[in-house]
Every structure is written in structure tokens, then in C-alpha cells.
Design a protein around this motif. Structure first.
Motif, PDB file in Angstrom:
ATOM      1  N   ASN A 151       0.831  -1.206   0.000  1.00  0.00           N
ATOM      2  CA  ASN A 151       0.000   0.000   0.000  1.00  0.00           C
ATOM      3  C   ASN A 151       0.866   1.257   0.000  1.00  0.00           C
ATOM      4  O   ASN A 151       0.563   2.236  -0.700  1.00  0.00           O
ATOM      5  CB  ASN A 151      -0.939  -0.006   1.207  1.00  0.00           C
ATOM      6  N   LEU A 152       1.944   1.242   0.791  1.00  0.00           N
ATOM      7  CA  LEU A 152       2.839   2.402   0.825  1.00  0.00           C
ATOM      8  C   LEU A 152       3.524   2.602  -0.522  1.00  0.00           C
ATOM      9  O   LEU A 152       3.667   3.738  -0.992  1.00  0.00           O
ATOM     10  CB  LEU A 152       3.883   2.216   1.923  1.00  0.00           C
ATOM     11  N   GLN A 153       3.934   1.511  -1.145  1.00  0.00           N
ATOM     12  CA  GLN A 153       4.599   1.614  -2.439  1.00  0.00           C
ATOM     13  C   GLN A 153       3.647   2.133  -3.509  1.00  0.00           C
ATOM     14  O   GLN A 153       4.007   2.990  -4.321  1.00  0.00           O
ATOM     15  CB  GLN A 153       5.171   0.260  -2.849  1.00  0.00           C
ATOM     16  N   ILE A 154       2.407   1.621  -3.518  1.00  0.00           N
ATOM     17  CA  ILE A 154       1.429   2.071  -4.507  1.00  0.00           C
ATOM     18  C   ILE A 154       1.098   3.539  -4.288  1.00  0.00           C
ATOM     19  O   ILE A 154       0.955   4.308  -5.247  1.00  0.00           O
ATOM     20  CB  ILE A 154       0.160   1.199  -4.448  1.00  0.00           C
ATOM     21  N   ALA A 155       0.989   3.949  -3.014  1.00  0.00           N
ATOM     22  CA  ALA A 155       0.705   5.358  -2.720  1.00  0.00           C
ATOM     23  C   ALA A 155       1.834   6.249  -3.226  1.00  0.00           C
ATOM     24  O   ALA A 155       1.595   7.304  -3.828  1.00  0.00           O
ATOM     25  CB  ALA A 155       0.495   5.551  -1.221  1.00  0.00           C
ATOM     26  N   ARG A 156       3.079   5.810  -3.006  1.00  0.00           N
ATOM     27  CA  ARG A 156       4.212   6.598  -3.482  1.00  0.00           C
ATOM     28  C   ARG A 156       4.244   6.659  -5.000  1.00  0.00           C
ATOM     29  O   ARG A 156       4.463   7.724  -5.595  1.00  0.00           O
ATOM     30  CB  ARG A 156       5.521   5.993  -2.952  1.00  0.00           C
ATOM     31  N   LEU A 157       4.031   5.516  -5.647  1.00  0.00           N
ATOM     32  CA  LEU A 157       4.048   5.480  -7.106  1.00  0.00           C
ATOM     33  C   LEU A 157       2.888   6.278  -7.696  1.00  0.00           C
ATOM     34  O   LEU A 157       3.019   6.886  -8.763  1.00  0.00           O
ATOM     35  CB  LEU A 157       3.990   4.031  -7.591  1.00  0.00           C
ATOM     36  N   THR A 158       1.748   6.279  -7.001  1.00  0.00           N
ATOM     37  CA  THR A 158       0.612   7.073  -7.475  1.00  0.00           C
ATOM     38  C   THR A 158       0.949   8.557  -7.445  1.00  0.00           C
ATOM     39  O   THR A 158       0.629   9.309  -8.381  1.00  0.00           O
ATOM     40  CB  THR A 158      -0.629   6.799  -6.620  1.00  0.00           C
ATOM     41  N   ARG A 159       1.622   8.999  -6.369  1.00  0.00           N
ATOM     42  CA  ARG A 159       2.029  10.403  -6.296  1.00  0.00           C
ATOM     43  C   ARG A 159       3.035  10.728  -7.398  1.00  0.00           C
ATOM     44  O   ARG A 159       2.997  11.809  -7.983  1.00  0.00           O
ATOM     45  CB  ARG A 159       2.623  10.703  -4.912  1.00  0.00           C
ATOM     46  N   GLU A 160       3.934   9.769  -7.679  1.00  0.00           N
ATOM     47  CA  GLU A 160       4.903   9.992  -8.749  1.00  0.00           C
ATOM     48  C   GLU A 160       4.218  10.060 -10.112  1.00  0.00           C
ATOM     49  O   GLU A 160       4.608  10.856 -10.966  1.00  0.00           O
ATOM     50  CB  GLU A 160       5.957   8.884  -8.734  1.00  0.00           C
ATOM     51  N   GLU A 161       3.197   9.228 -10.313  1.00  0.00           N
ATOM     52  CA  GLU A 161       2.461   9.272 -11.580  1.00  0.00           C
ATOM     53  C   GLU A 161       1.690  10.581 -11.711  1.00  0.00           C
ATOM     54  O   GLU A 161       1.569  11.138 -12.804  1.00  0.00           O
ATOM     55  CB  GLU A 161       1.505   8.080 -11.676  1.00  0.00           C
ATOM     56  N   THR A 162       1.150  11.063 -10.585  1.00  0.00           N
ATOM     57  CA  THR A 162       0.468  12.362 -10.617  1.00  0.00           C
ATOM     58  C   THR A 162       1.431  13.462 -11.016  1.00  0.00           C
ATOM     59  O   THR A 162       1.126  14.322 -11.843  1.00  0.00           O
ATOM     60  CB  THR A 162      -0.144  12.669  -9.241  1.00  0.00           C
ATOM     61  N   LEU A 163       2.633  13.435 -10.423  1.00  0.00           N
ATOM     62  CA  LEU A 163       3.656  14.409 -10.794  1.00  0.00           C
ATOM     63  C   LEU A 163       4.045  14.265 -12.253  1.00  0.00           C
ATOM     64  O   LEU A 163       4.227  15.258 -12.969  1.00  0.00           O
ATOM     65  CB  LEU A 163       4.879  14.228  -9.895  1.00  0.00           C
ATOM     66  N   ALA A 164       4.167  13.023 -12.726  1.00  0.00           N
ATOM     67  CA  ALA A 164       4.593  12.780 -14.101  1.00  0.00           C
ATOM     68  C   ALA A 164       3.614  13.359 -15.118  1.00  0.00           C
ATOM     69  O   ALA A 164       3.992  13.663 -16.245  1.00  0.00           O
ATOM     70  CB  ALA A 164       4.762  11.288 -14.350  1.00  0.00           C
ATOM     71  N   ASN A 165       2.351  13.516 -14.731  1.00  0.00           N
ATOM     72  CA  ASN A 165       1.344  14.023 -15.659  1.00  0.00           C
ATOM     73  C   ASN A 165       1.105  15.523 -15.537  1.00  0.00           C
ATOM     74  O   ASN A 165       0.316  16.074 -16.311  1.00  0.00           O
ATOM     75  CB  ASN A 165       0.024  13.275 -15.451  1.00  0.00           C
ATOM     76  N   LEU A 166       1.772  16.176 -14.593  1.00  0.00           N
ATOM     77  CA  LEU A 166       1.707  17.629 -14.542  1.00  0.00           C
ATOM     78  C   LEU A 166       2.496  18.208 -15.711  1.00  0.00           C
ATOM     79  O   LEU A 166       3.485  17.638 -16.154  1.00  0.00           O
ATOM     80  CB  LEU A 166       2.272  18.144 -13.217  1.00  0.00           C
ATOM     81  N   LYS A 167       2.061  19.350 -16.188  1.00  0.00           N
ATOM     82  CA  LYS A 167       2.681  19.951 -17.367  1.00  0.00           C
ATOM     83  C   LYS A 167       3.728  20.983 -16.965  1.00  0.00           C
ATOM     84  O   LYS A 167       3.612  21.663 -15.959  1.00  0.00           O
ATOM     85  CB  LYS A 167       1.606  20.618 -18.239  1.00  0.00           C
ATOM     86  N   LEU A 168       4.751  21.084 -17.777  1.00  0.00           N
ATOM     87  CA  LEU A 168       5.734  22.147 -17.639  1.00  0.00           C
ATOM     88  C   LEU A 168       6.001  22.752 -19.012  1.00  0.00           C
ATOM     89  O   LEU A 168       5.726  22.147 -20.038  1.00  0.00           O
ATOM     90  CB  LEU A 168       7.024  21.623 -17.003  1.00  0.00           C
ATOM     91  N   ARG A 169       6.534  23.964 -19.004  1.00  0.00           N
ATOM     92  CA  ARG A 169       6.748  24.702 -20.248  1.00  0.00           C
ATOM     93  C   ARG A 169       8.234  25.022 -20.396  1.00  0.00           C
ATOM     94  O   ARG A 169       8.893  25.422 -19.459  1.00  0.00           O
ATOM     95  CB  ARG A 169       5.933  25.988 -20.244  1.00  0.00           C
ATOM     96  N   GLY A 170       8.724  24.821 -21.623  1.00  0.00           N
ATOM     97  CA  GLY A 170      10.095  25.187 -21.936  1.00  0.00           C
ATOM     98  C   GLY A 170      10.199  25.505 -23.405  1.00  0.00           C
ATOM     99  O   GLY A 170       9.715  24.765 -24.252  1.00  0.00           O
TER     100      GLY A 170
END
Length: 320
Positions: A151-170
Motif C-alpha cells: 500500500n505504501l509503495q502504490i501510494a508513493r508510485l501514485t504520487r509519482e504518476e500524478t507528478l509525471a502528468n503535470l505539465k511544464l513549459r520550456g
């Protein structure tokens, strides 16, 4: 991929640069930087400016639904821990076996207690019952520990996936954070504008070394102010390198701030605390901390992304 590399590393004809967790206590110095006007007229970040100031903006549109993120996190969890399900299966089998043996021992115990002719069996029956109960308790503990770790690993990976889908501009192009996987090591610097300015100042001595290690910085101002970076260097090449190091910026600030606040809440860190968060080359969270990013530690611990070590140490970034 060529377009992504152009965003991160610049145009090929220019000076080409070689390619988690709770927040931990880091440097405790208090930022004292102030807003300073840019003094070099030929230097500019490739982003929109308002009154000569650097405008930080973000967008997290087209984010996948949370169910998709959870599915991706579960798949990554299974890949990272391929034998966990096997262990959990055997733990359940041993629990069932011990429970069945205990049930049989209890019936024999009742029989021995009610039948004087079977009193001689009582010590062996109690011994067998004790072994069965101990086995059930042991494997139940191991199973619960595996479930908690999963559960802890999935929670961490879920947060990482959420971050991975945030947009950035360059370079006026919008890409998700996940597009940097295998290309750059992202460092998010979040805090008041004065904290970002001081982080920028502290990074100047390590600009070349950070670029050689594929580090790219994403400043996220949390106080709504617009930082203006001080540029007094006459060397155009040095200015371009600093530009490349700090050229990225977030998007739709509320989405980024929401994600950052969630991480702070989970780590029991005050939402007003300035923090940094660094990612591995493969997009996983490498480390985080309260205070200024340890630029010198990044240089000392991260391998270069070009040369004979290229690709050999990808994903082996360690942690600060």
C-alpha cells in the motif's frame, strides 16, 4: 523525442550541453535574496515577461483520471516487487494450514479434557495447538507487513504518476514531466520568490557540472510574487548555460501547489516551508528536503549523462 531534447538541451547549433519520500532536513539557512532587475540586456529566458519580470505559469490539462494513475502505479509496483504476490500467496496458505491444524488440535483437546482415558494425549495436544497458533500469528504478521508495504509503495508510485502528468513549459512548448524520463534529472525548487532567487544564486557556481549531469531546475513560487534573476555576467556562453539550467517552469500553479501541499502534509512539513524535490533520470523521486537544494551533493553523487558512463548508471542516482 527530438522535440523534447530541443526543449531541454537547446538548439543543436548552440552550445550543446551533455545529457522518495518524506522531506528531510537539509540546509537551514534563511534566504535573504531580494528582487533585482536584470542588468544584461541581451539575456532573456524564453518565456513571457511582464514588466521585465520572469512569469511562472503552469497547466495540468489533459490529466488522466485517477483510476488510470492507480492502475499504472499498481503495474509499476508489480514490476518493482515481482515476488511479493508469491510470498503473500504462501503466507495465506500457511495461515490456512495453521488454522486448520489448530482447529483439529482444539477438537482433540476437548476430547482429551472430557475423556479421562485420553489424558495422556493432553501434553502433545497442547504442544501441537501452541505450534499451530504461533504459526498462524507469525504468518499473519508477515502477510500484514507485505500488505502495508504494498500500500505504501502504490501510494508513493501514485504520487509519482500524478507528478509525471503535470505539465511544464520550456521554449514555449508544453510537455508533461514524464517526457523528461531518460533525458533530464528534474529538480523542483518551491518556495517564496526570495528563496528561489537565493537558490539560483547558490547554483551559479555549479552550472557547468549540473548541466553535464542532466539537471534541469523547475522554480515554483508559492507566494505569488515574480522572481527576477540577477545577471551580471558578460560571457554569453555562461549566460546561455544558466538559461538552460533554469529554462523550465511549471504550469497552472494551483495544480502544482495542490500536489506539493499533499506531499508536505504526508511528510508532516509545514506548507509554508520552502522545499526542493529531485527526480531520477527514470522519473522516480530521488530525494527531497526542506531548505536549499544541495547543489554540491548533486554534483558529487550524480554521474554524467554523456561519455563512457552514459546509460550505465541510469536509474542508479542514489539519494541525498
Amino acid at each position: 523525442m527530438a522535440a523534447i531534447r530541443a526543449i531541454i538541451f537547446g538548439h543543436p547549433n548552440t552550445d550543446q550541453i551533455s545529457r522518495s519520500q518524506p522531506f528531510c532536513s537539509c540546509l537551514s539557512a534563511t534566504p535573504h535574496a531580494s528582487f533585482i532587475k536584470t542588468t544584461t540586456p541581451h539575456f532573456s529566458f524564453p518565456i513571457k515577461r511582464v514588466g521585465g519580470a520572469l512569469r511562472v505559469r503552469c497547466s495540468a490539462s489533459n490529466r488522466p483520471p485517477s483510476t488510470d494513475i492507480s492502475s499504472a502505479a499498481k503495474i509499476r509496483s508489480e514490476v518493482l516487487s515481482p515476488f511479493r504476490s508469491v510470498r503473500m500467496f504462501f503466507y495465506l496458505a500457511f495461515i490456512a494450514s495453521g488454522a486448520l491444524g489448530g482447529l483439529i488440535a482444539i477438537t482433540r483437546l476437548i476430547s482429551a479434557l472430557t475423556n479421562p482415558l485420553r489424558e495422556a494425549e493432553l501434553p502433545d495436544t497442547l504442544k501441537g495447538l501452541g505450534i499451530d497458533l504461533a504459526a498462524v500469528a507469525l504468518f499473519a504478521f508477515l502477510y500484514s507487513r507485505e500488505v502495508k508495504a504494498e500500500n505504501l509503495q502504490i501510494a508513493r508510485l501514485t504520487r509519482e504518476e500524478t507528478l509525471a502528468n503535470l505539465k511544464l513549459r520550456g521554449d514555449e512548448k508544453v510537455v508533461p514531466v514524464s517526457a523528461l524520463r531518460g533525458i533530464a534529472r528534474l529538480v523542483i525548487v518551491a518556495g517564496p520568490a526570495s528563496f528561489i532567487l537565493e537558490s539560483f544564486r547558490l547554483s551559479q557556481a555549479y552550472t557547468d557540472s549540473l548541466l553535464e549531469r542532466g539537471v534541469r531546475v523547475l522554480p515554483l513560487a508559492t507566494d505569488g510574487l515574480i522572481p527576477e534573476f540577477e545577471m551580471k555576467e558578460d560571457d554569453e556562453m555562461i549566460l546561455q548555460k544558466r538559461k538552460k539550467l533554469w529554462q523550465l517552469r511549471p504550469a497552472d500553479t494551483p495544480e502544482w501547489s495542490k500536489w506539493l501541499d499533499e506531499q508536505k502534509d504526508l511528510a508532516n512539513v509545514s506548507r509554508d516551508s520552502p522545499v526542493y524535490l529531485s527526480l531520477r533520470m527514470d522519473g522516480r523521486v530521488r530525494g527531497s528536503g526542506v531548505g536549499y537544494p544541495p547543489w554540491n551533493a548533486f554534483v558529487a553523487q550524480l554521474p554524467p549523462v554523456k561519455g563512457i558512463w552514459s546509460g550505465l548508471f541510469d536509474g542508479m542516482d542514489g539519494r541525498v
